[in-house]
Design a protein around this motif. Structure first.
Motif, PDB file in Angstrom:
ATOM      1  N   VAL A  36       0.979  -1.171   0.030  1.00  0.00           N
ATOM      2  CA  VAL A  36       0.110   0.156   0.151  1.00  0.00           C
ATOM      3  C   VAL A  36       0.888   1.139  -0.088  1.00  0.00           C
ATOM      4  N   LEU A  37       1.975   1.326   0.704  1.00  0.00           N
ATOM      5  CA  LEU A  37       2.757   2.462   0.885  1.00  0.00           C
ATOM      6  C   LEU A  37       3.428   2.442  -0.467  1.00  0.00           C
ATOM      7  N   LEU A  38       4.082   1.468  -0.945  1.00  0.00           N
ATOM      8  CA  LEU A  38       4.656   1.517  -2.326  1.00  0.00           C
ATOM      9  C   LEU A  38       3.894   2.241  -3.427  1.00  0.00           C
ATOM     10  N   HIS A  39       2.763   1.919  -3.292  1.00  0.00           N
ATOM     11  CA  HIS A  39       1.785   2.311  -4.571  1.00  0.00           C
ATOM     12  C   HIS A  39       1.468   3.765  -4.102  1.00  0.00           C
ATOM     13  N   ALA A  40       1.221   3.962  -2.984  1.00  0.00           N
ATOM     14  CA  ALA A  40       0.828   5.142  -2.449  1.00  0.00           C
ATOM     15  C   ALA A  40       1.679   6.454  -3.077  1.00  0.00           C
ATOM     16  N   ILE A  41       2.870   6.012  -2.734  1.00  0.00           N
ATOM     17  CA  ILE A  41       3.947   6.974  -3.111  1.00  0.00           C
ATOM     18  C   ILE A  41       4.349   7.336  -4.539  1.00  0.00           C
ATOM     19  N   MET A  42       3.723   6.280  -5.149  1.00  0.00           N
ATOM     20  CA  MET A  42       4.022   6.248  -6.660  1.00  0.00           C
ATOM     21  C   MET A  42       2.849   7.115  -7.217  1.00  0.00           C
ATOM     22  N   VAL A  43       1.899   7.572  -6.457  1.00  0.00           N
ATOM     23  CA  VAL A  43       0.632   8.199  -7.150  1.00  0.00           C
ATOM     24  C   VAL A  43       1.268   9.892  -7.475  1.00  0.00           C
ATOM     25  N   GLY A  44       1.256  10.103  -8.637  1.00  0.00           N
ATOM     26  CA  GLY A  44       1.485  11.667  -8.992  1.00  0.00           C
ATOM     27  C   GLY A  44       0.297  12.649  -9.454  1.00  0.00           C
ATOM     28  N   VAL A  45      -0.060  13.636  -9.022  1.00  0.00           N
ATOM     29  CA  VAL A  45      -1.378  14.135  -9.597  1.00  0.00           C
ATOM     30  C   VAL A  45      -0.821  15.553  -9.669  1.00  0.00           C
ATOM     31  N   THR A  46      -1.021  16.338 -10.661  1.00  0.00           N
ATOM     32  CA  THR A  46      -1.007  17.680 -10.948  1.00  0.00           C
ATOM     33  C   THR A  46      -1.914  18.420 -11.731  1.00  0.00           C
ATOM     34  N   VAL A  47      -2.265  19.635 -11.970  1.00  0.00           N
ATOM     35  CA  VAL A  47      -3.139  20.277 -12.390  1.00  0.00           C
ATOM     36  C   VAL A  47      -2.404  21.260 -13.423  1.00  0.00           C
ATOM     37  N   THR A  48      -2.755  21.088 -14.775  1.00  0.00           N
ATOM     38  CA  THR A  48      -2.117  22.068 -15.680  1.00  0.00           C
ATOM     39  C   THR A  48      -3.428  22.899 -16.354  1.00  0.00           C
ATOM     40  N   ASP A  49      -3.031  23.740 -17.339  1.00  0.00           N
ATOM     41  CA  ASP A  49      -4.433  24.595 -17.848  1.00  0.00           C
ATOM     42  C   ASP A  49      -5.045  23.727 -18.524  1.00  0.00           C
ATOM     43  N   THR A  50      -4.827  22.535 -18.912  1.00  0.00           N
ATOM     44  CA  THR A  50      -5.774  21.587 -19.884  1.00  0.00           C
ATOM     45  C   THR A  50      -6.551  20.746 -18.771  1.00  0.00           C
ATOM     46  N   GLY A  51      -6.365  20.712 -17.488  1.00  0.00           N
ATOM     47  CA  GLY A  51      -6.915  19.625 -16.570  1.00  0.00           C
ATOM     48  C   GLY A  51      -5.911  18.865 -15.737  1.00  0.00           C
TER      49      GLY A  51
END
Length: 459
Positions: A36-51
């Motif tokens: 769970v920790l490994l997969h959690a730290i691999m999550v990357g989310v950002t927001v750009t002008d397109t969404g």
């Protein structure tokens, strides 16, 4: 009394069926938390002008290499799976159970919680599509969700072969593990020589079967029979070989990369894990008896598959909520790998663990529900395993969509129906001596021969 294999010949002197090991249960719980920790730290989310943009934060990152050495616990998980599976199978045989009944029980335990989460995810993807969420984001969510499901299919496959591999282990333990490991290395060689990476996926069978087989040596006491110094040397030798393979370019130093497709590097990792587990077994067992630790271990072990199956939907929901909040309030999400991103990781990881635990409590009843009576037909078990593995393969290859999720759930339902006992069939009286003897013959042979005709009753 525990007896062991002689290290020089590998010939067992007698079967050994240990009691439940709370230390092993604790290690399994740590493995689940590590995933769970490994997969959690691999999550990357950002927001750009397109969404919003959802990506794997570890792609191209330097930190994944040392982190993978700490959190790559899948080899240990399969070793423990071999240990626990062999113990359960031998206990079942003592009670007159059959190999088919063992496989059927595993099908029920693995597929029942899986079809619930797959159904929920499929329905959620359908709702998101109807709500107007861009199709590319829905596709990304389906892809990310399906990635960890390889474990379900492979573990089901390995456990289905456990009775047969147990018999081989009883007759020729060293030869069996040598053949499995040799085949895994042969696949690596073929992949390297031809340059065709797809060949490596054959090791979804050989690597994980070999690691499961290592667990048999732990279950029958062979590993513990070695002197502590010998076990330490085995761990050090395997680790040194692993480092040498990394230094010479044989394998990637990123242990996560060595899982897709699996490589022989995982066999060395599993050997290190097994040796250390055996060396510190008594200390781990003592630690596992502490009340708070025992409570956490028990919580996880009752819900192992539920936690594994639900942690990715939880992470995807967290990522989606973060993106929605950022867009609604004009918040700038930090780039993955930046100092600010790392600063927020502890809270992110704790939230992931807490939410996954909460969801697991809600859905664990599907995993904990007692298994029904099962058919003893081997052909039905083979067909059910094929349906279960095929359902997972469909989600991995085609992707998780409302359509594929529906098809996968249907296949899993059919698999469980195949191995469920026909309730309309007449049952022999359990107290009948003839029936008990016949069950013994059937158990020892692994088949169901034709029952001889009854002799006429004397008048």
């Amino acid at each position: 009394m525990a007896i062991v294999h002689a290290p020089s010949t590998g010939v067992p002197t007698a079967p050994r069926i240990p009691v439940r090991d709370t230390g092993v249960d604790l290690v399994r719980a740590v493995c689940v938390a590590g995933v769970v920790l490994l997969h959690a730290i691999m999550v990357g989310v950002t927001v750009t002008d397109t969404g919003p943009v959802f990506a794997n934060a570890s792609d191209g990152a330097w930190w994944i290499v040392p982190l993978s050495w700490l959190l790559q616990v899948m080899p240990l998980f399969f070793v423990i799976g071999g240990f626990a599976g062999l113990v359960a199978y031998r206990r079942q045989r003592e009670r007159g159970g059959t190999a088919s009944a063992f496989v059927a029980a595993r099908i029920h335990r693995l597929l029942r919680p899986a079809m619930i989460v797959i159904g929920v995810v499929g329905a959620t993807l359908a709702v998101l599509t109807l709500a107007g969420v861009p199709l590319d984001l829905v596709a990304v969510a389906g892809f990310r969700y399906g990635q960890p499901l390889w474990f379900l299919g492979v573990f089901l496959f390995c456990q289905a072969l456990l009775p047969a591999l147990s018999a081989l282990h009883d007759r020729a333990p060293l030869r069996t593990i040598a053949v499995l490991a040799g085949l895994a290395l042969a696949v690596d060689l073929a992949r390297s020589v031809t340059g065709i990476d797809g060949i490596g996926f054959v090791n979804l069978a050989f690597v994980w079967l070999a690691l499961q087989q290592l667990g048999f040596f732990f279950a029958d006491g062979s590993v513990d029979a070695f002197r502590p110094r010998t076990r330490g040397l085995i761990a050090a030798g395997a680790a040194a070989t692993l480092v040498l393979a990394f230094a010479t370019g044989v394998y990637s130093p990123d242990l996560i990369a060595n899982i897709n497709p699996p490589t022989g590097a995982l066999l060395l990792v599993g050997l290190v894990h097994l040796s250390l587990l055996s060396l510190f077994r008594e200390r781990i067992a003592l630690l596992s008896t502490r009340p708070r630790i025992a409570a956490v271990s028990a919580f996880v072990n009752r819900r192992t598959m539920t936690i594994y199956l639900w942690h990715m939907p939880v992470l995807l929901a967290m990522a989606g909520a973060s993106a929605i909040f950022a867009m609604a309030h004009g918040v700038v999400l930090p780039d993955p790998g930046s100092a600010l991103w790392w600063l927020g990781r502890p809270l992110w990881l704790l939230t992931a663990l807490a939410l996954t635990a909460a969801v697991a409590v809600s859905f664990s009843r599907f995993e904990e529900k007692a298994a029904p009576a099962f058919s003893h037909g081997i052909s039905r078990s083979v067909g059910a395993v094929g349906l279960g593995v095929g359902a997972v393969a469909l989600l991995l290859v085609v992707g998780t969509t409302p359509f594929t999720a529906t098809a996968a759930v249907a296949a899993m339902l059919l698999a469980q129906r195949l191995v469920a006992h026909d309730q309309t069939a007449p049952r022999a009286a359990s107290a009948s001596p003839t029936s008990s003897a016949w069950r013994s013959v059937r158990t020892m042979s692994g088949t169901t021969p034709r029952r001889p005709e009854r002799a006429p009753r004397a008048r």
